[in-house]
Enzyme design. Structure first.
Site, mmCIF file in Angstrom:
data_model
loop_
_atom_site.group_PDB
_atom_site.id
_atom_site.type_symbol
_atom_site.label_atom_id
_atom_site.label_comp_id
_atom_site.label_asym_id
_atom_site.label_seq_id
_atom_site.Cartn_x
_atom_site.Cartn_y
_atom_site.Cartn_z
ATOM 1 N N HIS A 157 0.959 -1.305 -0.219
ATOM 2 C CA HIS A 157 0.022 0.055 -0.064
ATOM 3 C C HIS A 157 0.993 1.191 -0.079
ATOM 4 C CE1 HIS A 157 -3.542 -2.540 1.317
ATOM 5 N NE2 HIS A 157 -2.422 -3.191 1.951
ATOM 6 N N SER A 278 13.729 22.182 -15.852
ATOM 7 C CA SER A 278 12.660 22.802 -16.416
ATOM 8 C C SER A 278 13.078 24.377 -16.897
ATOM 9 C CB SER A 278 11.877 23.365 -14.735
ATOM 10 O OG SER A 278 11.201 24.306 -15.140
ATOM 11 N N LYS A 284 14.655 22.384 -10.579
ATOM 12 C CA LYS A 284 14.196 21.003 -10.995
ATOM 13 C C LYS A 284 15.132 20.047 -11.716
ATOM 14 C CE LYS A 284 10.461 19.827 -10.488
ATOM 15 N NZ LYS A 284 9.361 19.915 -11.570
ATOM 16 N N GLU A 291 8.870 8.782 -16.639
ATOM 17 C CA GLU A 291 7.758 9.367 -16.770
ATOM 18 C C GLU A 291 7.345 8.685 -18.260
ATOM 19 O OE1 GLU A 291 7.303 12.858 -14.063
ATOM 20 O OE2 GLU A 291 8.420 13.082 -15.643
#
Ligand code: ARG
Length: 493
Positions: A157, A278, A284, A291
């Protein structure tokens, strides 16, 4: 001659119809396979005396020229000629003359031809992908080997569950990829059977030798039933299923990389070469590879849905709908290959924050099950009761903002429940590394078990690697044998 089937028609095909139906873009990667299939077919026709040696010479000479042109980047498919088969045949007829070139298509149809090309190409792709996947599995095995004693929290979980080792985590992916490899091997077997000689759908009245082309094309077996093989695209469905499942697995791995590299988790760090920044936020550092891999699953699933939806309502025999089988398959091959090429590079350059992993194991009760197990073993209590006791201790510690790290408090809460454990013993029971060592059940996270699994998985991988090598060699040998026979025939020996 402007078309290979113009006889029945009194008008040329409309340009719009041609543009709508031609498949040269998808067919381009089939060119060398179409030529190989045609060489094998021509050699067989001559061997069976369906065409003469005099016919064979020019046919093979011009197929050979087509191959050279292709290798030099000069054979470009003309959309006006509809597909790869007609392009190659036109090339032959223009070069060798219709009296010779026009004989190649005897006892053959584009229906068995397109399947031959697609199967020849697909089996190589399946082997290449399998080979990449064994490489990725080896990357995980190396990681596992370095980290059999590196503790980290195991999650259920997405909450701390029990301590495991980083090596145990890494071998889980190998265990999973071995099943992907099995599915790919099954898809290879289904794919690697010879459709050539099925004709349009019914076989042929010519005395062809299908075993001969099976050997020349390096197929494992002959796909006997003509109507079945002409209608068959389940080898594509099977391949896509294997690839889609593999992609789902890569997507799960990607998800772990995304959150392991987040500030909150902080379990791993990406090499700068495999991260991106970024355009506005200077601080960033993003896990874009993972992804994108996670994001490409939809495209992969789409390929399988595309194919199965196409197949679902089709009657037996060839239907032009079947031409739509190739773009999704090619897309799937290309997508997976891209992923499998970059993944090992990204993983090898990634670093793991092993100190944080160890800290987390002690920070949030991940050894609670161990304490319950101790009570079962040493105090002879039923597990349910031990679960209740430890749950009570955890609840009270949490309320006070404490963890097992506060041994004294843990011990005193236990004492309140009638359990006395000396601090030294308690420290050992609650230590994540010791918990790891004690998890000795088969397939568990103990270093001894993980080492055994590394050894076993490595042996299985070697076996698979050898199998891929043998299959690749079988294909190469068949190809060279065909080219040898072609040269002998061209030189008249
Ligand atoms: N381009 C076609 C395909 O990919 C080749 C087979 C054509 N056969 C036919 N009967 N029109 O399926």
């Amino acid at each position: 001659m402007s078309s290979l089937w113009g006889g029945r028609f009194s008008r040329k095909m409309a340009t719009s119809m041609l543009n709508f139906s031609q498949s040269t873009e998808a067919d381009t990667r089939l060119i060398p396979y179409d030529i190989w299939g045609s060489q094998a077919h021509a050699l067989m026709l001559a061997r069976q005396q369906i065409i003469t040696e005099t016919d064979l010479g020019p046919i093979l000479t011009w197929l050979d020229k087509a191959l050279t042109d292709f290798q030099q980047g000069q054979l470009v498919l003309d959309p006006a000629k509809e597909d790869v088969h007609m392009n190659v045949e036109f090339y032959l007829i223009e070069g060798a003359g219709a009296e010779f070139g026009g004989k190649l298509h005897t006892a053959r149809s584009r229906n068995d031809q397109v399947l031959t090309d697609a199967r020849l190409y697909s089996r190589e792709q399946i082997l290449a992908i399998s080979s990449h996947l064994t490489g990725l599995s080896r990357t995980f095995l190396n990681l596992a080997d370095q980290h059999t004693t590196t503790v980290m929290p195991g999650y259920t979980h997405t909450q701390h569950a029990q301590p495991i080792s980083l090596g145990f985590w890494a071998t889980a992916y190998v265990s999973l990829f071995l099943r992907d490899l099995k599915r790919l091997a099954a898809a290879f077997e289904t794919t690697n059977s010879n459709p050539l000689g099925a004709g349009a759908l019914a076989g042929t009245t010519f005395p062809i030798d299908r075993d001969f082309t099976t050997r020349l094309l390096g197929f494992d077996h002959l796909h006997r039933h003509a109507l079945d093989v002409i209608s068959s695209r389940d080898f594509i469905a099977e391949t896509l299923s294997a690839l889609v499942i593999l992609m789902a697995n890569l997507s799960r791995l990607s998800e772990e990389i995304v959150y392991w590299t987040s500030y909150e988790f902080g379990l791993a760090k990406l090499d700068d070469a495999f991260a991106s920044g970024s355009s506005i936020m200077p601080q960033k550092k993003n896990a874009d590879v993972a992804e994108l891999m996670r994001g490409r699953f939809g495209k992969m699933l789409g390929t399988l849905v595309d194919l199965l939806t196409n197949l679902k309502g089709l009657p037996l025999g060839y239907n032009r709908d079947l031409q739509e089988d190739k773009p999704p398959l090619w897309r799937a091959f290309d997508t997976i290959e891209d992923c499998l090429q970059i993944l090992p590079q990204m993983l090898q350059s990634m670093t793991f924050n092993t100190d944080r992993m160890a800290d987390l194991c002690q920070a949030n009760f991940s050894t609670a099950t161990e304490l319950a197990n101790y009570l079962v073993k040493e105090r002879d209590l039923p597990f349910r009761q031990c679960h209740e006791i430890v749950g009570g201790v955890v609840g009270k510690l949490s309320q006070q903002g404490e963890t097992f790290a506060n041994l004294e408090q843990t011990g005193s809460f236990l004492k309140e429940m009638g359990i006395k454990i000396a601090d030294v013993d308690l420290a050992q029971i609650l230590d994540a590394r010791q918990a790891l060592n004690r998890n000795q059940s088969v397939g568990g996270t103990s270093p001894t078990e993980v080492k055994k699994m590394i050894k076993e998985f490595s042996e299985t991988l070697s076996h698979i690697e050898n199998q891929i090598k043998r299959q690749t060699e079988q294909i190469q040998q068949a190809y060279h044998r065909t080219q040898q026979l072609v040269q002998e025939a061209i030189n008249g020996s």
